[in-house]
Design a protein around this motif. Structure first.
Motif, PDB file in Angstrom:
ATOM      1  N   THR A 118       0.808  -1.223   0.000  1.00 62.04           N
ATOM      2  CA  THR A 118       0.000   0.000   0.000  1.00 62.04           C
ATOM      3  C   THR A 118       0.840   1.272   0.000  1.00 62.04           C
ATOM      4  O   THR A 118       0.343   2.325  -0.399  1.00 62.04           O
ATOM      5  CB  THR A 118      -0.942   0.075   1.215  1.00 62.04           C
ATOM      6  OG1 THR A 118      -0.177   0.302   2.396  1.00 62.04           O
ATOM      7  CG2 THR A 118      -1.800  -1.159   1.337  1.00 62.04           C
ATOM      8  N   ALA A 153      -5.367   2.603  -1.346  1.00 61.79           N
ATOM      9  CA  ALA A 153      -4.766   1.282  -1.524  1.00 61.79           C
ATOM     10  C   ALA A 153      -4.968   0.425  -0.272  1.00 61.79           C
ATOM     11  O   ALA A 153      -5.261  -0.768  -0.367  1.00 61.79           O
ATOM     12  CB  ALA A 153      -3.281   1.415  -1.843  1.00 61.79           C
ATOM     13  N   VAL A 158      -8.648  -0.726  -0.388  1.00 62.70           N
ATOM     14  CA  VAL A 158      -8.917  -1.690  -1.470  1.00 62.70           C
ATOM     15  C   VAL A 158      -8.269  -3.034  -1.169  1.00 62.70           C
ATOM     16  O   VAL A 158      -8.915  -4.084  -1.284  1.00 62.70           O
ATOM     17  CB  VAL A 158      -8.427  -1.141  -2.838  1.00 62.70           C
ATOM     18  CG1 VAL A 158      -8.411  -2.228  -3.895  1.00 62.70           C
ATOM     19  CG2 VAL A 158      -9.305   0.011  -3.279  1.00 62.70           C
ATOM     20  N   LEU A 159      -6.995  -3.020  -0.790  1.00 60.06           N
ATOM     21  CA  LEU A 159      -6.304  -4.284  -0.536  1.00 60.06           C
ATOM     22  C   LEU A 159      -6.939  -5.016   0.644  1.00 60.06           C
ATOM     23  O   LEU A 159      -7.139  -6.238   0.592  1.00 60.06           O
ATOM     24  CB  LEU A 159      -4.811  -4.050  -0.288  1.00 60.06           C
ATOM     25  CG  LEU A 159      -3.961  -5.309  -0.198  1.00 60.06           C
ATOM     26  CD1 LEU A 159      -4.068  -6.152  -1.467  1.00 60.06           C
ATOM     27  CD2 LEU A 159      -2.508  -4.950   0.076  1.00 60.06           C
ATOM     28  N   LEU A 168     -10.165  -6.588  -0.597  1.00 61.77           N
ATOM     29  CA  LEU A 168      -9.948  -7.739  -1.483  1.00 61.77           C
ATOM     30  C   LEU A 168      -9.464  -8.966  -0.716  1.00 61.77           C
ATOM     31  O   LEU A 168      -9.887 -10.084  -1.002  1.00 61.77           O
ATOM     32  CB  LEU A 168      -8.969  -7.368  -2.602  1.00 61.77           C
ATOM     33  CG  LEU A 168      -9.489  -6.346  -3.616  1.00 61.77           C
ATOM     34  CD1 LEU A 168      -8.376  -5.929  -4.568  1.00 61.77           C
ATOM     35  CD2 LEU A 168     -10.687  -6.900  -4.381  1.00 61.77           C
ATOM     36  N   LEU A 215      -3.986 -13.261   0.411  1.00 60.71           N
ATOM     37  CA  LEU A 215      -3.299 -12.412  -0.566  1.00 60.71           C
ATOM     38  C   LEU A 215      -2.701 -13.325  -1.635  1.00 60.71           C
ATOM     39  O   LEU A 215      -1.597 -13.827  -1.491  1.00 60.71           O
ATOM     40  CB  LEU A 215      -2.209 -11.572   0.111  1.00 60.71           C
ATOM     41  CG  LEU A 215      -1.434 -10.622  -0.787  1.00 60.71           C
ATOM     42  CD1 LEU A 215      -2.356  -9.525  -1.318  1.00 60.71           C
ATOM     43  CD2 LEU A 215      -0.278  -9.990  -0.024  1.00 60.71           C
ATOM     44  N   VAL A 255      -5.539 -11.769  -6.307  1.00 58.86           N
ATOM     45  CA  VAL A 255      -5.901 -10.602  -5.502  1.00 58.86           C
ATOM     46  C   VAL A 255      -4.987  -9.428  -5.848  1.00 58.86           C
ATOM     47  O   VAL A 255      -5.460  -8.299  -6.011  1.00 58.86           O
ATOM     48  CB  VAL A 255      -5.863 -10.922  -3.990  1.00 58.86           C
ATOM     49  CG1 VAL A 255      -5.937  -9.651  -3.145  1.00 58.86           C
ATOM     50  CG2 VAL A 255      -6.992 -11.877  -3.624  1.00 58.86           C
ATOM     51  N   ILE A 256      -3.697  -9.687  -5.992  1.00 60.21           N
ATOM     52  CA  ILE A 256      -2.757  -8.616  -6.343  1.00 60.21           C
ATOM     53  C   ILE A 256      -3.082  -8.057  -7.724  1.00 60.21           C
ATOM     54  O   ILE A 256      -3.048  -6.837  -7.928  1.00 60.21           O
ATOM     55  CB  ILE A 256      -1.294  -9.110  -6.248  1.00 60.21           C
ATOM     56  CG1 ILE A 256      -0.940  -9.385  -4.783  1.00 60.21           C
ATOM     57  CG2 ILE A 256      -0.335  -8.085  -6.847  1.00 60.21           C
ATOM     58  CD1 ILE A 256       0.393 -10.046  -4.561  1.00 60.21           C
ATOM     59  N   TYR A 275      -6.151  -5.956  -7.294  1.00 60.94           N
ATOM     60  CA  TYR A 275      -5.732  -4.748  -6.564  1.00 60.94           C
ATOM     61  C   TYR A 275      -5.108  -3.744  -7.533  1.00 60.94           C
ATOM     62  O   TYR A 275      -5.480  -2.562  -7.558  1.00 60.94           O
ATOM     63  CB  TYR A 275      -4.747  -5.170  -5.478  1.00 60.94           C
ATOM     64  CG  TYR A 275      -3.968  -4.079  -4.812  1.00 60.94           C
ATOM     65  CD1 TYR A 275      -4.592  -3.118  -4.019  1.00 60.94           C
ATOM     66  CD2 TYR A 275      -2.572  -4.041  -4.927  1.00 60.94           C
ATOM     67  CE1 TYR A 275      -3.852  -2.133  -3.370  1.00 60.94           C
ATOM     68  CE2 TYR A 275      -1.839  -3.069  -4.278  1.00 60.94           C
ATOM     69  CZ  TYR A 275      -2.476  -2.123  -3.505  1.00 60.94           C
ATOM     70  OH  TYR A 275      -1.743  -1.155  -2.873  1.00 60.94           O
ATOM     71  N   ARG A 276      -4.195  -4.221  -8.359  1.00 60.26           N
ATOM     72  CA  ARG A 276      -3.557  -3.341  -9.346  1.00 60.26           C
ATOM     73  C   ARG A 276      -4.589  -2.783 -10.323  1.00 60.26           C
ATOM     74  O   ARG A 276      -4.556  -1.603 -10.676  1.00 60.26           O
ATOM     75  CB  ARG A 276      -2.464  -4.107 -10.092  1.00 60.26           C
ATOM     76  CG  ARG A 276      -1.725  -3.258 -11.077  1.00 60.26           C
ATOM     77  CD  ARG A 276      -0.581  -3.986 -11.725  1.00 60.26           C
ATOM     78  NE  ARG A 276      -0.012  -3.145 -12.760  1.00 60.26           N
ATOM     79  CZ  ARG A 276       0.957  -3.513 -13.561  1.00 60.26           C
ATOM     80  NH1 ARG A 276       1.506  -4.702 -13.442  1.00 60.26           N
ATOM     81  NH2 ARG A 276       1.401  -2.695 -14.482  1.00 60.26           N
ATOM     82  N   TYR A 311      -7.785  -2.213  -9.775  1.00 55.63           N
ATOM     83  CA  TYR A 311      -8.547  -1.165  -9.082  1.00 55.63           C
ATOM     84  C   TYR A 311      -7.770   0.146  -9.063  1.00 55.63           C
ATOM     85  O   TYR A 311      -8.335   1.204  -9.364  1.00 55.63           O
ATOM     86  CB  TYR A 311      -8.836  -1.578  -7.629  1.00 55.63           C
ATOM     87  CG  TYR A 311     -10.131  -2.300  -7.420  1.00 55.63           C
ATOM     88  CD1 TYR A 311     -11.199  -1.667  -6.804  1.00 55.63           C
ATOM     89  CD2 TYR A 311     -10.284  -3.620  -7.812  1.00 55.63           C
ATOM     90  CE1 TYR A 311     -12.393  -2.339  -6.571  1.00 55.63           C
ATOM     91  CE2 TYR A 311     -11.464  -4.300  -7.592  1.00 55.63           C
ATOM     92  CZ  TYR A 311     -12.515  -3.656  -6.974  1.00 55.63           C
ATOM     93  OH  TYR A 311     -13.698  -4.321  -6.759  1.00 55.63           O
TER      94      TYR A 311
END
Length: 172
Positions: free
Chosen positions: A55, A61, A64-65, A68, A75, A79-80, A83-84, A86
């Motif tokens: 983050t 971030a 959001v993380l 998720l 994780l 998910v990563i 995340y990216r 988003y």
């Protein structure tokens, strides 16, 4: 957002804002992020540290993380990637397209730099002496880069370097 806030604060007809003290909001505290992820999500110390690192203290971030990981239970690479996605769709695309072409070039130079050294970036982009300074200041004012270490530039936003490199490769 930084630019809009500064523009609003500098509007002379809004005297109450013009006189108001300006507070710069710093990134979220890393320890607080770790503790929050551990306590709310019930993740391990190591996972919470990895999530906090991802983050970079950026509040959107962080939210959001956390969401998720909560939704998916861990994780993972998926998910990563989400995340990216988003970050790119809801924040970075807007930031990128509001930058001038020259600001985008400087950002790409920073992203491609191995060290973040201003002189290296200036040389890579074939800029004259002190040619990077006005763009550096604008990128700092927009909250995109950190120039706190004299002679070095780095992105403040998580995964923004990868985003910039991807955008730069589109135009090459």
């Amino acid at each position: 957002l930084f630019e809009n806030i500064r523009e609003l604060q500098n509007e002379k007809s809004l005297t109450f804002l013009y006189r108001a003290p300006r507070l710069e909001i710093e990134p979220l505290n890393n320890t607080a992020i770790i503790n929050n992820y551990k306590n709310v999500l019930g993740v391990s110390e190591d996972l919470a540290k990895e999530m906090a690192r991802l983050t970079k203290g950026y509040s959107y971030a962080f939210q959001v993380l956390g969401h998720l990981v909560y939704k998916n239970g861990d994780l993972t690479e998926d998910v990563i990637c989400l995340y990216r996605q988003y970050l790119e769709e809801y924040v970075y695309e807007k930031i990128w397209y509001e930058l001038s072409k020259k600001d985008q070039q400087i950002a790409l130079g920073i992203a491609k730099s191995e060290t973040g050294n201003s002189a290296e970036i200036q040389k890579m982009l074939d800029l004259p002496l002190y040619g990077i300074n006005p763009y550096r200041k604008r990128l700092i004012d927009r909250g995109i880069i950190d120039g706190n270490t004299r002679g070095y530039l780095k992105f403040t936003l998580p995964l923004f370097k990868e985003f910039v490199i991807d955008r730069g490769n589109i135009y090459e």
